[in-house]
Design an enzyme around this catalytic site. Structure first.
Site, PDB file in Angstrom:
ATOM      1  N   HIS A  56     -74.573  72.850  19.597  1.00 20.41           N
ATOM      2  CA  HIS A  56     -74.019  71.869  20.532  1.00 20.41           C
ATOM      3  C   HIS A  56     -74.538  70.466  20.250  1.00 20.41           C
ATOM      4  O   HIS A  56     -74.443  69.591  21.105  1.00 20.41           O
ATOM      5  CB  HIS A  56     -74.377  72.260  21.962  1.00 20.41           C
ATOM      6  N   HIS A 215     -68.916  77.732  24.122  1.00 22.46           N
ATOM      7  CA  HIS A 215     -69.167  78.809  23.169  1.00 22.46           C
ATOM      8  C   HIS A 215     -67.857  79.460  22.740  1.00 22.46           C
ATOM      9  O   HIS A 215     -67.865  80.511  22.098  1.00 22.46           O
ATOM     10  CB  HIS A 215     -70.080  79.876  23.769  1.00 22.46           C
TER      11      HIS A 215
END
Length: 329
Positions: A56, A215
């Site tokens: 991320h 995700h």
């Protein structure tokens, strides 16, 4: 799978060595257990620690530095860090005022941060981020997911901590910001976790995933591709319905790229957002555009709104100096 990789098992370690070397003026990499900490600690300041699965970036390691985090605990790709990382990071950065854990609402992250909080000898508190309005429960969570709103919480509470606030004040402020922040995203493509070597999900060339998680978790619906104005309208309708901002609200708008979207497209999405908010008599007070909470190479973006008050606006404008975000210093 085509990625800059030598060996899959070494991906995170080699990436972090590169990151820490480039930003050696700001951060220090601890290898065992693994965490990134601020190079220059401020005595007597509440220390902020966050973390989560890697993939991320720049969240969270990229926000270690003046005005934001004191440490970040990276897990493997899309995998929670472990309690020993968090406990070691807390011990390393505590300078006497305690530690505030800032945690995105994912089951693994929450469980491990709670374990670290209970076992740590350092005085600590926790702020839970759950800004994603797309779905109430997902494959990684019980309750709403924590996404790009984490950036706003880390920036605002980081500034408050720099100003000398105590641990209770920092937690109260973080909880207040989280309640005034809402996000929703859309994906055009999937991403590939290196260890898996295949796409996380399949999506047609003419399809989008509305409300996707960072995700690759499913969102509200799979839809046909639409113009940017229509996508922005759907995301913003859900966000505004959740926040219910007053007509005189001062809004912070964060347009966040998911990793594979060019900056030009993100600015176009901001323009669509600006037009929609203007049509609904809502005012943008501050704006930030960039890929700050990504999902590897996923194409897509999220929109985050935060309803600012005078204190929050002051702390947003204050100086910050981290690898991933910097101004005013």
């Amino acid at each position: 799978m085509k990625k800059f990789i030598n060996h899959v098992d070494d991906f995170l370690a080699e990436s972090l060595v590169g990151f820490a070397t480039v930003h050696a003026d700001l951060v220090v990499l601890n290898q065992e257990p693994l965490f990134v900490r601020r190079k220059e600690l401020k005595p007597g300041k509440v220390a902020l620690i966050s973390g989560g699965g890697s993939g991320h970036e720049p969240l969270h390691s990229g926000f270690v530095g003046y005005g934001m985090l004191d440490a970040a605990c990276p897990g493997q790709i899309f995998t929670s860090p472990t309690p020993d990382q968090m406990m070691a990071a807390a011990k390393a950065v505590d300078t006497g005022a305690g530690v505030l854990f800032i945690v995105k609402n994912y089951s693994g992250d929450l469980m491990n941060f709670e374990m670290a909080s209970e076992m740590s000898d350092v005085a600590n508190a926790m702020v839970l981020i759950n800004d994603d309005v797309a779905v109430e429960n997902s494959s990684y969570t019980t309750g709403r997911r924590g996404v790009a709103g984490a950036v706003i919480v880390e920036k605002l509470v980081g500034s408050l901590a720099e100003s000398g606030a105590n641990l209770e004040e920092c937690k109260t402020f973080g909880d207040r910001i989280n309640k005034r922040t809402a996000s929703m995203g859309v994906a055009f493509t999937s991403c590939t976790v290196p260890a898996a070597g295949t796409l996380t999900f399949k999506i047609g060339d003419d399809e989008i995933e509305v409300g996707v998680g960072i995700h690759g978790e499913p969102g509200r619906r799979r839809a046909k591709f639409e113009p940017a104005d229509a996508i922005a309208a759907e995301l913003l309708t859900a966000i505004v319905d959740d926040l219910k901002p007053a007509s005189d609200a001062q809004l912070l708008v964060l347009i966040n790229g998911l990793g594979g979207t060019p900056l030009g497209e993100l600015y176009l999405l901001f323009n669509s957002t600006r037009a929609w908010l203007q049509q609904h008599d809502l005012r943008i007070a501050r704006a930030q555009v960039g890929s700050l909470t990504t999902s590897l190479e996923m194409a897509g973006a999220s929109i985050t709104l935060c309803v600012l008050d005078a204190e929050m606006m002051r702390h947003w404008d204050s100086a910050v100096h981290t690898p991933g975000l910097r101004w005013g210093r």
